[in-house]
Structures are given as C-alpha cells and as structure tokens.
Design a protein around this motif. Structure first.
Motif, short mmCIF file in Angstrom:
data_model
loop_
_atom_site.label_atom_id
_atom_site.label_comp_id
_atom_site.label_asym_id
_atom_site.label_seq_id
_atom_site.Cartn_x
_atom_site.Cartn_y
_atom_site.Cartn_z
N MET A 1 21.53 54.90 31.41
CA MET A 1 20.96 54.01 30.38
C MET A 1 20.75 54.79 29.08
O MET A 1 20.07 55.81 29.06
N GLU A 2 21.37 54.30 28.02
CA GLU A 2 21.24 54.97 26.72
C GLU A 2 19.96 54.51 26.03
O GLU A 2 19.61 53.33 26.05
N LYS A 3 19.25 55.46 25.42
CA LYS A 3 18.06 55.13 24.65
C LYS A 3 18.17 55.75 23.27
O LYS A 3 18.46 56.94 23.14
N ILE A 4 17.92 54.94 22.25
CA ILE A 4 18.00 55.39 20.87
C ILE A 4 16.59 55.43 20.29
O ILE A 4 15.85 54.45 20.37
N THR A 5 16.26 56.55 19.69
CA THR A 5 14.89 56.74 19.17
C THR A 5 14.83 56.95 17.66
O THR A 5 13.75 56.99 17.10
N SER A 6 15.99 57.06 16.99
CA SER A 6 16.00 57.37 15.57
C SER A 6 16.67 56.27 14.75
O SER A 6 17.73 55.75 15.12
N ASN A 7 16.06 55.95 13.62
CA ASN A 7 16.66 54.97 12.71
C ASN A 7 17.91 55.52 12.04
O ASN A 7 18.68 54.76 11.43
N GLN A 8 18.11 56.83 12.12
CA GLN A 8 19.28 57.46 11.51
C GLN A 8 20.47 57.49 12.45
O GLN A 8 21.54 57.98 12.09
N ASN A 9 20.29 56.98 13.64
CA ASN A 9 21.38 56.95 14.61
C ASN A 9 22.55 56.13 14.06
O ASN A 9 22.36 55.12 13.37
N ARG A 10 23.76 56.53 14.37
CA ARG A 10 24.96 55.87 13.86
C ARG A 10 25.00 54.39 14.25
O ARG A 10 25.34 53.52 13.44
N GLN A 11 24.65 54.08 15.48
CA GLN A 11 24.68 52.68 15.93
C GLN A 11 23.61 51.85 15.22
O GLN A 11 23.86 50.69 14.86
N VAL A 12 22.46 52.44 15.01
CA VAL A 12 21.39 51.71 14.31
C VAL A 12 21.82 51.36 12.90
O VAL A 12 21.59 50.25 12.42
N LYS A 13 22.46 52.30 12.23
CA LYS A 13 22.95 52.04 10.88
C LYS A 13 23.99 50.91 10.88
O LYS A 13 24.00 50.06 10.00
N ALA A 14 24.84 50.91 11.90
CA ALA A 14 25.87 49.87 11.99
C ALA A 14 25.24 48.51 12.25
O ALA A 14 25.64 47.49 11.66
N TRP A 15 24.25 48.46 13.12
CA TRP A 15 23.56 47.19 13.40
C TRP A 15 22.85 46.66 12.17
O TRP A 15 22.86 45.47 11.91
N THR A 16 22.23 47.55 11.42
CA THR A 16 21.51 47.14 10.23
C THR A 16 22.46 46.51 9.21
O THR A 16 22.10 45.54 8.53
N LYS A 17 23.67 47.04 9.11
CA LYS A 17 24.64 46.50 8.17
C LYS A 17 25.06 45.07 8.52
O LYS A 17 25.54 44.32 7.66
N LEU A 18 24.89 44.68 9.78
CA LEU A 18 25.28 43.33 10.19
C LEU A 18 24.37 42.26 9.60
O LEU A 18 24.68 41.06 9.70
N LYS A 19 23.27 42.67 8.98
CA LYS A 19 22.41 41.69 8.31
C LYS A 19 22.98 41.27 6.96
O LYS A 19 22.47 40.34 6.33
N THR A 20 24.04 41.96 6.50
CA THR A 20 24.67 41.64 5.22
C THR A 20 26.03 40.97 5.45
O THR A 20 26.69 41.22 6.46
N LYS A 21 26.43 40.15 4.50
CA LYS A 21 27.73 39.47 4.61
C LYS A 21 28.87 40.47 4.67
O LYS A 21 29.78 40.35 5.49
N HIS A 22 28.82 41.48 3.79
CA HIS A 22 29.88 42.49 3.77
C HIS A 22 29.95 43.23 5.10
O HIS A 22 31.03 43.48 5.63
N GLY A 23 28.78 43.59 5.62
CA GLY A 23 28.75 44.30 6.90
C GLY A 23 29.34 43.48 8.03
O GLY A 23 30.07 44.01 8.88
N ARG A 24 29.04 42.20 8.04
CA ARG A 24 29.57 41.33 9.10
C ARG A 24 31.07 41.17 8.98
O ARG A 24 31.80 41.21 9.98
N GLN A 25 31.55 40.99 7.75
CA GLN A 25 32.98 40.82 7.56
C GLN A 25 33.75 42.09 7.94
O GLN A 25 34.82 42.01 8.56
N LYS A 26 33.20 43.23 7.59
CA LYS A 26 33.88 44.49 7.88
C LYS A 26 33.93 44.76 9.38
O LYS A 26 34.96 45.21 9.91
N ALA A 27 32.84 44.48 10.08
CA ALA A 27 32.77 44.77 11.51
C ALA A 27 33.36 43.65 12.38
O ALA A 27 33.72 43.88 13.53
N GLY A 28 33.43 42.44 11.83
CA GLY A 28 33.85 41.30 12.64
C GLY A 28 32.81 40.96 13.70
O GLY A 28 33.13 40.41 14.76
#
Length: 255
Positions: A1-28
């Motif tokens: 089980m993976e646990k993420i504890t930092s806001n600087q984590n790569r996945q956290v940054k990617a998830w945060t970008k999904l709140k924007t239109k550009h981020g959603r379009q880029k990631a699909g």
C-alpha cells in the motif's frame, strides 16, 4: 500500500493540476471528490484510474474499492491540498475523460437537454439532476457552457452525470443531426412567435435548449428550433430561474 505524505510529491502535483481546464485537457483525466460521487462512479462503472483516500476513509469505506481499484493513501494535509472544498471528506478518484465521439452513436433518440452558455454550476447541476430524474436520455454541454469536469460542476451534479449520457459539443451541429432523425427541437424564449408550453404535447423524442442565465439563447440557435416555448405564469414574476424553467418544461414534455 502506497502512502503519500508530502504536497511536493509528483502525483500530488499532477492531481492538483486536474482542478484546472488545462490540466484536465493535458492529462485526459479529471478529479472527483467526496464519497457520494466516488461511490456513484464505482457503482456505475466509470473509468476510474486511481482512488485517493485518507486512512480514516479507507477504514470506513475501503471495502467498496480496495480489492477492485488501484488506490493511494494520503495524509489529511495532502487531502486538504488537493481538495476543492473547504472541508474535505478525504476521498477522491481520478477518472479518464471519454471523448464525445465514443458515445455520440447513442444520441439518436429520447429526450435531450441542451445547455447554451450556461455558466452557474448550481444551475447546471440542478438541470442535469432533473434530466436524470425525468428520465431524459442525456444532456449536451454547448460551447460556452461550464465544463462538466470542472470541480464545482461535477459536485453539483451529485452523480447524475453517471446515470445519463453527457457530452460537450457544438449545439448547432447537434441540432442539425437531431433534426435528421425527424425529431423536434424546442427553444425557450418569450417572443411574439413563442408557443405556450401547455399547447405542446408530451413526446418520446425531443431536444430542449436552455439559454444563458442573463442573455438567453443565442440567436443562431433560436433560428434552428422548431418552436420556442414559454411558460404561462399566473402571478406577477417577470421570469424564472433557468433551472426551474428547465425543470417545468422537461416535466411537461417528457412522455
């Protein structure tokens, strides 16, 4: 089980970008938040990529997803960071965006609600939920309408977006295609040529266009409708909220 504890984590940054239109379009992909939405996505077989959960939420609801989907555990701090709400429930899901052309073949019949430049997430959510409750086939988000994947819009639909068909499309093209099926398309505008709603019978196949909260329908779309409807009112109110008006018209038209 993976646990993420930092806001600087790569996945956290990617998830945060999904709140924007550009981020959603880029990631699909897009992000949904809250147990009700996540559970509806699970129950209606939506394309879930990852579920993001706190330990507390995993303990209470993990049985519904931990053996079926990839999931990541995050701290409360990380959950608050990626959340779009002030008080997060500690549960999210990343979903794939399905291109409209993969579902367009199902747009042939039934009742359809077309949203013309509707901007308020609450109005959109109310109309989509009403379309769901009335048994319509689906809702088309026209150009200029807030995106179905925007966090506030997604939450306002409360899972109804998973019960009926939803698309984002050019309404003029869609109306022309619907006319080819021989089905009527109704606009909503009070003008000298408008028809009272109670003069139109309920029917199995129709499209209803609801216009922008302040400006109404675009003139180019009004020109494509078979008739423009108005709701007879006995009182002195000048107008109705667009979502309320849509509910009344859908209730009357849906056979």
């Amino acid at each position: 089980m993976e646990k993420i504890t930092s806001n600087q984590n790569r996945q956290v940054k990617a998830w945060t970008k999904l709140k924007t239109k550009h981020g959603r379009q880029k990631a699909g992909q897009y992000l949904i938040e809250g147990w009700h939405l996540v559970s509806e996505a699970i129950n209606y077989d939506q394309p879930i990529v990852t579920i993001i959960t706190t330990e507390k939420r995993l303990a209470s609801d993990g049985a519904a997803f931990k053996d079926r989907f990839d999931y990541v555990v995050v701290t409360d701090e990380v959950a608050n960071h990626i959340a779009d709400t002030k008080t997060t429930q500690g549960i999210f899901a990343v979903l794939s965006i399905i291109p409209t052309n993969q579902v367009a073949a199902n747009f042939a019949s039934g009742g359809w609600l077309l949203l013309d430049q509707i901007q308020d997430p609450g109005n959109i959510g109310t109309m989509v939920r009403t379309a769901d409750a009335m048994g319509l086939s689906g809702v088309v988000f026209g150009t200029g309408t807030a995106s179905q994947y925007a966090p506030k819009v997604s939450r306002s639909m409360q899972g109804s977006q998973f019960h009926i068909q939803i698309a984002e499309a050019d309404l003029s093209e869609w109306i022309n295609e619907y006319h080819e099926q021989g089905y009527p398309v109704y606009g909503t505008e009070l003008n000298p040529d408008a028809v009272a709603l109670d003069e139109v019978p309920a029917q199995a196949n129709f499209a209803l266009v609801m216009g922008n909260e302040g400006n109404g329908m675009q003139a180019s779309l009004l020109a494509l409708t078979d008739a423009n409807l108005f709701i007879p009112m006995k009182g002195n109110a000048e107008s109705l909220n667009v979502a309320i008006a849509a509910a009344l018209v859908m209730f009357h038209l849906q056979k």
